[in-house]
Design an enzyme around this catalytic site. Structure first.
Site, PDB file in Angstrom:
ATOM      1  N   HIS A 216      -3.918  -4.669   8.617  1.00 52.47           N
ATOM      2  CA  HIS A 216      -4.096  -3.870   7.403  1.00 52.47           C
ATOM      3  C   HIS A 216      -3.624  -4.561   6.136  1.00 52.47           C
ATOM      4  O   HIS A 216      -3.804  -4.039   5.049  1.00 52.47           O
ATOM      5  CB  HIS A 216      -3.370  -2.521   7.533  1.00 52.47           C
ATOM      6  CG  HIS A 216      -1.881  -2.656   7.431  1.00 52.47           C
ATOM      7  ND1 HIS A 216      -1.101  -3.064   8.467  1.00 52.47           N
ATOM      8  CD2 HIS A 216      -1.031  -2.458   6.395  1.00 52.47           C
ATOM      9  CE1 HIS A 216       0.157  -3.111   8.101  1.00 52.47           C
ATOM     10  NE2 HIS A 216       0.238  -2.748   6.842  1.00 52.47           N
TER      11      HIS A 216
HETATM   12  C1  UD1 Z   1       1.104   0.775   3.063  1.00 54.36           C
HETATM   13  C2  UD1 Z   1       2.277  -0.111   2.601  1.00 54.36           C
HETATM   14  C3  UD1 Z   1       2.477  -1.229   3.607  1.00 54.36           C
HETATM   15  C4  UD1 Z   1       2.622  -0.687   5.008  1.00 54.36           C
HETATM   16  C5  UD1 Z   1       1.423   0.190   5.333  1.00 54.36           C
HETATM   17  C6  UD1 Z   1       1.512   0.801   6.698  1.00 54.36           C
HETATM   18  C7  UD1 Z   1       2.625  -0.367   0.166  1.00 54.36           C
HETATM   19  C8  UD1 Z   1       2.441  -1.279  -0.983  1.00 54.36           C
HETATM   20  N1  UD1 Z   1       1.995  -0.727   1.319  1.00 54.36           N
HETATM   21  O1  UD1 Z   1      -0.070  -0.023   3.049  1.00 54.36           O
HETATM   22  O2  UD1 Z   1       3.657  -1.960   3.273  1.00 54.36           O
HETATM   23  O3  UD1 Z   1       2.700  -1.766   5.911  1.00 54.36           O
HETATM   24  O4  UD1 Z   1       1.365   1.259   4.354  1.00 54.36           O
HETATM   25  O5  UD1 Z   1       0.333   1.468   7.031  1.00 54.36           O
HETATM   26  O6  UD1 Z   1       3.297   0.637   0.055  1.00 54.36           O
HETATM   27  N2  UD1 Z   1      -5.686   5.457   3.288  1.00 54.36           N
HETATM   28  C9  UD1 Z   1      -6.313   6.519   3.866  1.00 54.36           C
HETATM   29  N3  UD1 Z   1      -5.523   7.502   4.422  1.00 54.36           N
HETATM   30  C10 UD1 Z   1      -4.182   7.435   4.412  1.00 54.36           C
HETATM   31  C11 UD1 Z   1      -3.556   6.347   3.796  1.00 54.36           C
HETATM   32  C12 UD1 Z   1      -4.314   5.366   3.254  1.00 54.36           C
HETATM   33  O7  UD1 Z   1      -7.520   6.615   3.903  1.00 54.36           O
HETATM   34  O8  UD1 Z   1      -3.525   8.363   4.946  1.00 54.36           O
HETATM   35  C13 UD1 Z   1      -6.513   4.372   2.729  1.00 54.36           C
HETATM   36  C14 UD1 Z   1      -6.882   4.584   1.286  1.00 54.36           C
HETATM   37  O9  UD1 Z   1      -8.140   4.059   1.120  1.00 54.36           O
HETATM   38  C15 UD1 Z   1      -5.886   3.720   0.549  1.00 54.36           C
HETATM   39  C16 UD1 Z   1      -5.682   2.579   1.521  1.00 54.36           C
HETATM   40  O10 UD1 Z   1      -5.787   3.161   2.815  1.00 54.36           O
HETATM   41  O11 UD1 Z   1      -6.374   3.338  -0.674  1.00 54.36           O
HETATM   42  C17 UD1 Z   1      -4.372   1.900   1.380  1.00 54.36           C
HETATM   43  O12 UD1 Z   1      -3.296   2.831   1.465  1.00 54.36           O
HETATM   44  P1  UD1 Z   1      -1.900   2.482   0.766  1.00 54.36           P
HETATM   45  O13 UD1 Z   1      -0.911   3.539   1.040  1.00 54.36           O
HETATM   46  O14 UD1 Z   1      -2.138   2.119  -0.656  1.00 54.36           O
HETATM   47  O15 UD1 Z   1      -1.462   1.132   1.451  1.00 54.36           O
HETATM   48  P2  UD1 Z   1      -1.498   0.656   2.974  1.00 54.36           P
HETATM   49  O16 UD1 Z   1      -2.495  -0.422   3.116  1.00 54.36           O
HETATM   50  O17 UD1 Z   1      -1.594   1.797   3.918  1.00 54.36           O
END
Ligand code: UD1
Length: 365
Positions: A216
């Site tokens: 991820h």
């Molecule tokens: C975040 C953390 C990362 C951690 C990871 C674990 C930061 C900068 N990054 O990354 O350190 O390793 O979580 O998973 O805080 N999304 C969904 N549903 C959700 C959550 C996310 O669809 O419940 C999708 C959305 O498109 C979102 C993308 O995932 O834009 C990224 O989510 P985000 O929380 O920004 O970062 P992660 O890649 O999950």
């Protein structure tokens, strides 16, 4: 601290890897209602059922007292939104102490707000450094540590990193790894609820050799060419050994134009299902931070698709090998590990079931 008064403690979670770090703290802090008045805030950084609620169920976590519902966004939008919402909560609830875990945007945003309101901050998993500031998490770690009064560390290299950054020694507490406290508390209850038979991975009661993948990190999944190279390699590897890939939503979005013909894919799994799969895997390929630590304790070989790690102890003492994201390199190391295994390694100090107990003892009034 005033021994007459119960300490008002705000515990914060936001993303999937936060839940298992806070669960042992809740188990422990709940034993002392006369000392602590605690609350749980969920920022809502992760919000999908499979990324959040499933973990509350598996870990037996109470429903959050406060849910901020911030959701996704650019780094600044997400962090800013958490700060605005969390400030409102802190002004209303007036905690004496805010406890943050890990290195995600929710961690730094809440630490920042608390510190500015002169509320003490405790950081669980302090001092880890990848020395790679292109990772958003590295910035989060450095800032959170600077703002914290209690820095709870998982290993000695973290202690050394903090000392080099000028953190006074009396703020640093080497207590061990709460994620491992959680794993060891749950490992006996894991079960095959995803039915390995259905995936063709169990025959006559015996589990076949298989590999497990998680991906991820923006550095692996956001650039289409890099992602394509990794996915092609996974298709190849799946011809050698069955491969299972529960896909993170960020990765799923980026994978729309790619096909994984030979790999078994599925939506993100809950904590216990994933722990079951990980503990029985012959090899794990990942870019996660926590999985490097969990595989070390489980004795499962882990190939980390990154050039650096903030958790070097998992390479030195554990089962982790850094392989970067060059497909040929990953493939050749994977084939070698599957053929020859990895040398026996040891368990890092204090990675046991008493980590939360140590932390709560230190925080107690
Ligand atoms: C975040 C953390 C990362 C951690 C990871 C674990 C930061 C900068 N990054 O990354 O350190 O390793 O979580 O998973 O805080 N999304 C969904 N549903 C959700 C959550 C996310 O669809 O419940 C999708 C959305 O498109 C979102 C993308 O995932 O834009 C990224 O989510 P985000 O929380 O920004 O970062 P992660 O890649 O999950």
């Amino acid at each position: 601290m005033n021994s007459q008064k119960r300490l008002r403690v705000m515990l914060v979670v936001g993303t999937r890897p936060n839940f298992m770090k806070v669960a042992p703290l809740i188990r422990e802090i709940s034993k002392y209602p006369q000392k602590f008045n605690w609350f749980l805030t969920h920022t809502g950084q992760h919000y999908d059922e499979g990324m959040s609620e499933a973990f509350f169920d598996d870990l037996g976590l109470p429903k959050p007292d406060i849910y901020l519902g911030v959701g996704s966004g650019t780094d600044a939008k997400q962090t800013g939104k958490i700060m605005v919402e969390f400030e409102r909560i802190c002004l209303k609830e007036k905690p004496d102490l805010v406890v943050v875990v890990g290195d995600v945007n929710s961690t730094v945003a809440c630490a920042f707000v608390a510190a500015k309101l002169c509320i003490s901050v405790a950081h669980v998993e302090a001092g880890l450094r990848s020395f790679d500031r292109t990772m958003p998490e590295e910035i989060n770690r450095i800032i959170t540590d600077q703002l914290s009064e209690y820095l709870f560390t998982t290993c000695d290299d973290a202690n050394q990193n903090l000392i080099k950054e000028g953190i006074p020694k009396n703020k640093i507490f080497f207590v061990g790894n709460t994620m491992i406290d959680c794993l060891l508390s749950h490992i006996k209850t894991v079960r095959d609820s995803i039915a390995l038979e259905k995936l063709g991975l169990r025959k006559d009661g015996r589990i076949r050799k298989y590999g497990l993948i998680t991906l991820h990190r923006p550095s692996n999944v956001d650039d289409p060419e890099t992602l394509k190279g990794i996915l092609n390699m996974l298709n190849e590897l799946a011809k050698e050994i069955p491969m299972i890939f529960p896909i993170h939503p960020r990765t799923a979005k980026q994978m729309k134009n790619h096909e994984l013909t030979d790999v078994m894919t599925m939506p993100p799994l809950g904590y216990l299902d994933f722990l079951f799969l990980m503990s029985n895997a012959a090899i794990v390929l990942t870019d996660s931070g926590g999985i490097q630590e969990e595989t070390t304790i489980l004795g499962v070989p882990c190939l980390t698709l990154r050039n650096n790690t903030e958790r070097p102890i998992t390479v030195k003492e554990g089962t982790n090998i850094l392989v970067g994201n060059n497909p040929d390199k990953i493939m050749s190391v994977a084939v070698n590990v599957l053929r020859n295994g990895i040398p026996g390694k040891k368990k890092p100090k204090y990675w046991d079931r008493k980590v939360a107990e140590r932390i709560i003892k230190i925080l107690g009034p």
